[in-house]
Structures are given as C-alpha cells and as structure tokens.
Write an enzyme that holds these catalytic residues in place. Sequence first.
Site, PDB file in Angstrom:
ATOM      1  N   ARG A 164       0.842  -1.221   0.000  1.00  0.00           N
ATOM      2  CA  ARG A 164       0.000   0.000   0.000  1.00  0.00           C
ATOM      3  C   ARG A 164       0.867   1.258   0.000  1.00  0.00           C
ATOM      4  NH1 ARG A 164      -2.896  -3.884  -0.711  1.00  0.00           N
ATOM      5  NH2 ARG A 164      -4.657  -4.479   0.578  1.00  0.00           N
ATOM      6  N   SER A 238     -10.550   0.200   3.665  1.00  0.00           N
ATOM      7  CA  SER A 238      -9.755  -0.014   4.882  1.00  0.00           C
ATOM      8  C   SER A 238      -9.147   1.311   5.326  1.00  0.00           C
ATOM      9  CB  SER A 238      -8.621  -1.001   4.616  1.00  0.00           C
ATOM     10  OG  SER A 238      -9.149  -2.188   4.080  1.00  0.00           O
ATOM     11  N   GLU A 334      -4.191   4.206   6.294  1.00  0.00           N
ATOM     12  CA  GLU A 334      -3.981   3.991   4.861  1.00  0.00           C
ATOM     13  C   GLU A 334      -4.597   5.146   4.061  1.00  0.00           C
ATOM     14  OE1 GLU A 334      -4.818  -0.006   3.274  1.00  0.00           O
ATOM     15  OE2 GLU A 334      -5.954   0.992   1.692  1.00  0.00           O
TER      16      GLU A 334
END
Length: 341
Positions: A164, A238, A334
């Site tokens: 990520r 998320s 994130e």
Amino acid sequence: MTIYENQSLLLLNTFHIDASARYLVEINSESDFLSLITDKKYIDSNKLVLGGGSNLLFTKDFNGIVIKNNLLGKELIKEDDEHYYVKAGAGEVWHEFVVWCIKNNYAGLENLSLIPGKVGASPMQNIGAYGVEIKDLFKSLEALDMQTGENVVFTNTQCEFGYRESVFKRKYKNRYFIKSVTFKLNKHPKFNTSYGAIEKELEVMGVKELSIKAISDAVIRIRSSKLPDPAQIGNAGSFFKNPEVPGAKYESLKQGFPTVVGYPLENGNVKLAAGWLIEQCGWKGKREGDAGVHINQALVLVNYGKAKGSEIYHLSSEILKSVHDKFGVDLEREVNIYDHL
Ligand code: FAD
Ligand code: NAP
C-alpha cells in the site's frame, strides 16, 4: 477550462464529507493542465489531484485547488508472445478498465475487480486485493511535473512500490500529476485463487472451468457481500494498513492472545490483520455520533450521514491509541488525510 471558486466536495469523496474547496478545476486534456499551471490561482495555492475520492478524508475545507483528473482512453499499445501492453488514462474508472481487460482476454487484473476509484490513483498506494498488487503487472506510468509541466516516465522500480505504498505517497507527494498507466498483462493467465474465499465462491458458483472472468465474478460477489457500498454508506475502504511486526513480536503476542491473526512474510516478519486487532479492542460496530466503525468490517470507518471529517479522524485516533495500549502495535492510516488537524 474553468477554475470554480468555493465548490462543495460532498459528491466528490466516497466518505461523503461535506467539505468545500477554495478552487476546483477539471482537467480533460494535457493542454488543460499545461495552461492551468501558468494561472496565478494555481501557482499560489495548495494542490490536490483528485481521482474518485475513494481513498481520502477531508478533515476540514480544502484551502487550495482541487484538480480533478478526467484524462481518458485505453488502448493496446504492444504485444509479444507472452504479454499485452495496455495503457489507460488516469481518469478511467478502475473497475471499468478491469472489465475491459477481461473482455479482451488481457489477464492479470481480475483479482482487483470492483476496487473503487480511477486508474491514475492505482499506483499511489499500489492497490492490492486477494493476493495481487498492481506492482505485479505494472509496466510504467506517464506524469507531468506539477511545477514545470515536464513530462516524466516512471518504471516499476522507480515507483518504489511496497505494501500500500509508493514513491508518490512519500518523497514525491504532490509532485506529479499522473496522466496514464501502462500494464503488462498476460496472454496465458496465471490464476490466483488461493487467497481468501475465492475458491469457495467459485465452488458455490458451480464453476467447472476456471477463467479470468470467473475469478472476477467471484471477487465481485465476495466484495459485494462483505464490503459496505459507498453509495449506501460513506467510507473509504480499509482505514488502516495491516501492520507488519517482527516474528518475535508475533510469538509474544500469541502467548497473550492465542487467536491473533497473522500471515508470515518472506522477510521473517508477520503481517497482522488490523481488523482483528481493532475488533479485539471492542470497536466493531461502535458509533460516535455519525462516525462509526463498520458493523461487519472493523477495518472500515464509516459516515452514517453527517459526520465531519474531523470526527472520523478523531475516531481513528482513539482506535490507534487503544490498539497501541492493548497490543503494543502501532497502526498506520492507509487513507490520505487532507489536511492534518
Ligand atoms: P483518490 O481518493 O481520489 O486519491 C487518492 C490519492 O491519490 C490522493 O492522495 C490523490 O491526490 C492521489 N491521486 C489520485 N489520482 C491521481 C493522479 N492522477 N495523479 C497524482 N495523484 C493522484 N484499495 C486497495 O488497494 N484495495 C482494495 O481492495 C480497496 N478496496 C476498497 C473498497 C472500498 C469500498 C473503498 C471505498 C475503497 C477501497 N480501496 C481499496 C481504496 C481506494 O479505492 C483505492 O486506493 C483507489 O485506488 C483510490 O482511487 P481514487 O481515484 O478514488 O483516488
Ligand atoms: P479477508 O479475506 O477477510 O482477510 C483479512 C485480512 O487478512 C486481509 O486484510 C488480508 O490482507 C489478510 N489475508 C487474508 N488471507 C491472506 C493470505 N492468504 N495471505 C496473506 N494475507 C491474507 O479480507 P477482506 O477484508 O475481505 O478483503 C479482501 C481483500 O480485499 C484483501 O486483500 C484486502 O486487502 C482487500 N481490500 C482492501 C481494501 C482497502 O481499502 N485497502 C478494502 C477492502 C478490501 P491484505 O489486506 O494484505 O490482503
């Protein structure tokens, strides 16, 4: 090209945060962008390139210029015995691009079906799902330097992809306007069904002969049944990354919490399921005003209606603290935060 003033961002972010932008501009061609960068309003402002708004949280009004990337186009640019090289404009909707690839038998992206957002954002955090990340299929991208307008090409290595992560989230944050991305897709599919519930779903679907379309359909079915649809309830997927801890830390966690969920990595570390950690702290389904933790997915923070971005951010800080206090593990957000409080 028009630069609009004091524009609502409500419909431009999947968290449905009612923030506004000092300026908003839509870019439909490279020449739009090149003329924009000579405008005083652009030069004097903070800048934010916007795709589908599905991986960001506005904690307050954006006192700068939001640049909506609408560059379109998808084409097969080259092929050899093994691969198709396919280029897509940054403003293409990611899932529509994936569907187009599948229709043409360009294999590789099927596990990444139904991820919201635009193609141009896909390298930002090296989007991933069900055991595939774009770095596995990424060839290069073309971008414009946001200060000089210079054309730049980034290869896979130059993007410094990680979990990520990419160079665009770190040292080149706000530096490049991504124009297009080229993927190196497979002529002979390498099916990846071992992750999560894909195999089970294929069985339920009664699939006898595996295909990239069948895998995509299975992923779509799983995602649709598990994940909150931003059209129904505001969210950005998320909110936290799954943290990576040293093997020894994982072993000591297991002593105190025998059911801790971890996946061993090649480097000896263990990736912990952040959703499990959050759930164990009692956050799943919790709600503070209109800001909440999703009832089925503790990793996903949601806006039940009129939550402010600052309230969602505050909730995320409380979660970070309780996970730290209970497990000694530091979660990392994130989702991209605009701007920090
Ligand atoms: P935006 O939110 O608009 O932007 C994200 C960041 O990228 C911002 O910092 C922005 O400035 C920058 N950016 C966007 N476009 C450009 C450009 N052209 N040039 C330069 N910078 C740019 N992510 C995953 O990795 N895997 C998943 O499985 C996944 N599932 C999700 C499920 C749901 C329900 C939701 C809501 C989100 C999910 N996400 C997932 C997160 C998100 O969809 C992806 O990160 C997606 O790539 C974001 O695309 P976007 O166009 O909406 O980006
Ligand atoms: P899941 O299948 O219930 O799995 C929970 C977590 O365990 C995931 O985060 C996943 O990590 C990890 N995991 C599961 N099987 C694994 C394996 N075989 N090896 C290594 N790690 C494994 O997850 P889910 O919530 O339904 O999501 C499914 C996929 O979609 C995941 O890949 C997830 O990342 C992705 N997704 C991402 C977002 C986002 O916003 N980033 C939102 C929704 C879904 P990974 O996350 O590292 O894969």
